[in-house]
Scaffold this motif. Structure first.
Motif, PDB file in Angstrom:
ATOM      1  N   GLY A  16       0.735  -1.278  -0.067  1.00 27.74           N
ATOM      2  CA  GLY A  16       0.187   0.213   0.025  1.00 27.74           C
ATOM      3  C   GLY A  16       0.678   1.272  -0.022  1.00 27.74           C
ATOM      4  N   TRP A  17       2.073   1.008  -0.191  1.00 27.05           N
ATOM      5  CA  TRP A  17       2.976   2.413  -0.264  1.00 27.05           C
ATOM      6  C   TRP A  17       2.620   3.430  -0.994  1.00 27.05           C
ATOM      7  N   ARG A  18       1.950   3.087  -2.401  1.00 30.65           N
ATOM      8  CA  ARG A  18       1.448   4.063  -3.084  1.00 30.65           C
ATOM      9  C   ARG A  18       0.457   5.018  -2.603  1.00 30.65           C
ATOM     10  N   ARG A  19      -0.191   4.752  -1.687  1.00 34.04           N
ATOM     11  CA  ARG A  19      -1.294   5.431  -0.910  1.00 34.04           C
ATOM     12  C   ARG A  19      -0.840   6.377   0.062  1.00 34.04           C
ATOM     13  N   VAL A  20       0.394   6.404   0.563  1.00 32.80           N
ATOM     14  CA  VAL A  20       1.002   7.222   1.557  1.00 32.80           C
ATOM     15  C   VAL A  20       1.069   8.564   1.122  1.00 32.80           C
ATOM     16  N   ARG A  21       0.694   9.531   1.751  1.00 33.89           N
ATOM     17  CA  ARG A  21       0.446  11.073   1.729  1.00 33.89           C
ATOM     18  C   ARG A  21       1.767  11.606   2.285  1.00 33.89           C
ATOM     19  N   PRO A  22       2.665  12.147   1.339  1.00 36.99           N
ATOM     20  CA  PRO A  22       3.983  12.812   1.984  1.00 36.99           C
ATOM     21  C   PRO A  22       3.772  13.926   2.704  1.00 36.99           C
ATOM     22  N   ALA A  23       2.839  14.682   2.177  1.00 38.93           N
ATOM     23  CA  ALA A  23       2.638  15.982   2.688  1.00 38.93           C
ATOM     24  C   ALA A  23       2.008  16.001   3.882  1.00 38.93           C
ATOM     25  N   ALA A  24       1.552  14.814   4.702  1.00 35.40           N
ATOM     26  CA  ALA A  24       1.030  14.818   5.861  1.00 35.40           C
ATOM     27  C   ALA A  24       2.089  14.058   6.652  1.00 35.40           C
ATOM     28  N   MET A  25       2.776  12.800   5.926  1.00 39.74           N
ATOM     29  CA  MET A  25       3.617  12.236   6.832  1.00 39.74           C
ATOM     30  C   MET A  25       4.931  12.757   7.028  1.00 39.74           C
ATOM     31  N   VAL A  26       5.228  13.503   6.341  1.00 41.88           N
ATOM     32  CA  VAL A  26       6.673  14.082   6.432  1.00 41.88           C
ATOM     33  C   VAL A  26       6.798  15.004   7.696  1.00 41.88           C
ATOM     34  N   PRO A  27       5.688  16.032   8.033  1.00 41.97           N
ATOM     35  CA  PRO A  27       5.654  16.732   9.289  1.00 41.97           C
ATOM     36  C   PRO A  27       5.254  15.709  10.461  1.00 41.97           C
ATOM     37  N   LEU A  28       4.574  14.626  10.240  1.00 40.26           N
ATOM     38  CA  LEU A  28       4.336  13.931  11.483  1.00 40.26           C
ATOM     39  C   LEU A  28       5.467  13.119  11.917  1.00 40.26           C
ATOM     40  N   CYS A  29       6.142  12.606  11.127  1.00 41.50           N
ATOM     41  CA  CYS A  29       7.526  11.776  11.122  1.00 41.50           C
ATOM     42  C   CYS A  29       8.744  12.597  11.725  1.00 41.50           C
ATOM     43  N   VAL A  30       8.809  14.006  11.158  1.00 41.49           N
ATOM     44  CA  VAL A  30       9.701  14.871  11.540  1.00 41.49           C
ATOM     45  C   VAL A  30       9.667  15.119  13.036  1.00 41.49           C
ATOM     46  N   ALA A  31       8.349  15.583  13.408  1.00 38.24           N
ATOM     47  CA  ALA A  31       7.851  15.656  14.676  1.00 38.24           C
ATOM     48  C   ALA A  31       8.226  14.674  15.650  1.00 38.24           C
ATOM     49  N   ALA A  32       8.095  13.370  15.284  1.00 39.36           N
ATOM     50  CA  ALA A  32       7.941  12.091  16.095  1.00 39.36           C
ATOM     51  C   ALA A  32       9.558  11.875  16.349  1.00 39.36           C
ATOM     52  N   ALA A  33      10.351  12.193  15.296  1.00 40.02           N
ATOM     53  CA  ALA A  33      11.764  12.090  15.521  1.00 40.02           C
ATOM     54  C   ALA A  33      12.300  12.849  16.644  1.00 40.02           C
TER      55      ALA A  33
END
Length: 239
Positions: free
Chosen positions: A61-78
């Motif tokens: 399902g990687w084609r349905r990943v939304r980078p615009a939402a996931m990048v800030p989510l993951c950076v903040a989590a890191a």
């Protein structure tokens, strides 16, 4: 031997619900893993297992990943994962059980209520959810509920949520394991975990066609709530 059986049963249940609903391994398994292995090893094992399941699930399902939402989510989590790991190392075990159980219980209740928060929309909402999720994931092994609330407030469908939640699970659990290290388990315990994860994947896929999604998610939340309350009770008793 008894510990290995309980460990395998916990991982089997967590893996099954993860494959059944796309979420829930940590919510269901963390309270029991913490009681079996202690707060540190229990949380890190949950990070390892949930991350591995997310990697496999994301493959389709990687084609349905939304980078615009996931990048800030993951950076903040890191940015907040180290803080959660620090808290885990500083508190005594009863206090950790109390904190972890409380985080799980509150998170489950918020998700069950379907809390609507305007601040959890857009990029700011993604940053807020990622930051809280990263801290909770490394401190208590449960980083999914803030992302679930973000997805709920963003109006995502289940089809949209699952691959993005799996992507987030891969990233945040990788960070958590990098900071906390791997759990200190015996060879027999690792074998029990690996076998239970495989059996859980098979069971979850088989049940997915038979159990309605809403009922399955409710079951996950009820099990997680029971585990959270149990951890709180043991923490209070230890104090």
């Amino acid at each position: 031997m008894f510990t290995e059986v309980l460990l395998a049963g916990t991982v089997l249940l967590g893996s099954s619900v993860q494959w059944l609903t796309g979420m829930g391994f940590a919510l269901v398994a963390v309270p029991a893993l913490v009681l079996l292995l202690g707060p540190v090893d229990g949380v890190v094992l949950a990070n390892c297992a949930a991350g591995a399941i997310s990697v496999v699930g994301l493959a389709g399902g990687w084609r349905r990943v939304r980078p615009a939402a996931m990048v800030p989510l993951c950076v903040a989590a890191a940015c907040t994962v180290p803080a959660g790991a620090w808290v885990t190392r500083q508190l005594p075990e009863p206090a950790l059980l109390l904190v972890m159980g409380s985080l799980v219980t509150v998170a489950v209740l918020l998700v069950m209520r379907g809390l609507k928060v305007p601040a959890l929309r857009g990029t700011r909402g993604a940053v807020a959810a990622g930051a809280v999720g990263g801290f909770m994931n490394s401190a208590a092994g449960v980083g999914g509920p803030p992302v679930s609330l973000y997805a709920l407030n963003a109006g995502w469908t289940v089809r949209e949520f699952v691959p993005n939640a799996q992507f987030y699970g891969v990233v945040v659990n990788a960070f958590s394991v990098a900071v906390n290290g791997v759990p200190r388990l015996s060879a027999d315990q690792w074998g029990a975990v690996a076998g239970a994860m495989l059996a859980g994947a098979l069971a979850g896929r088989a049940l997915a066609a038979r159990i309605p999604e809403k009922r399955a998610r409710l079951l996950v939340l009820v099990l997680a709530l029971a585990g959270g309350v149990t951890a709180v009770t043991k923490g209070l008793w230890g104090l």
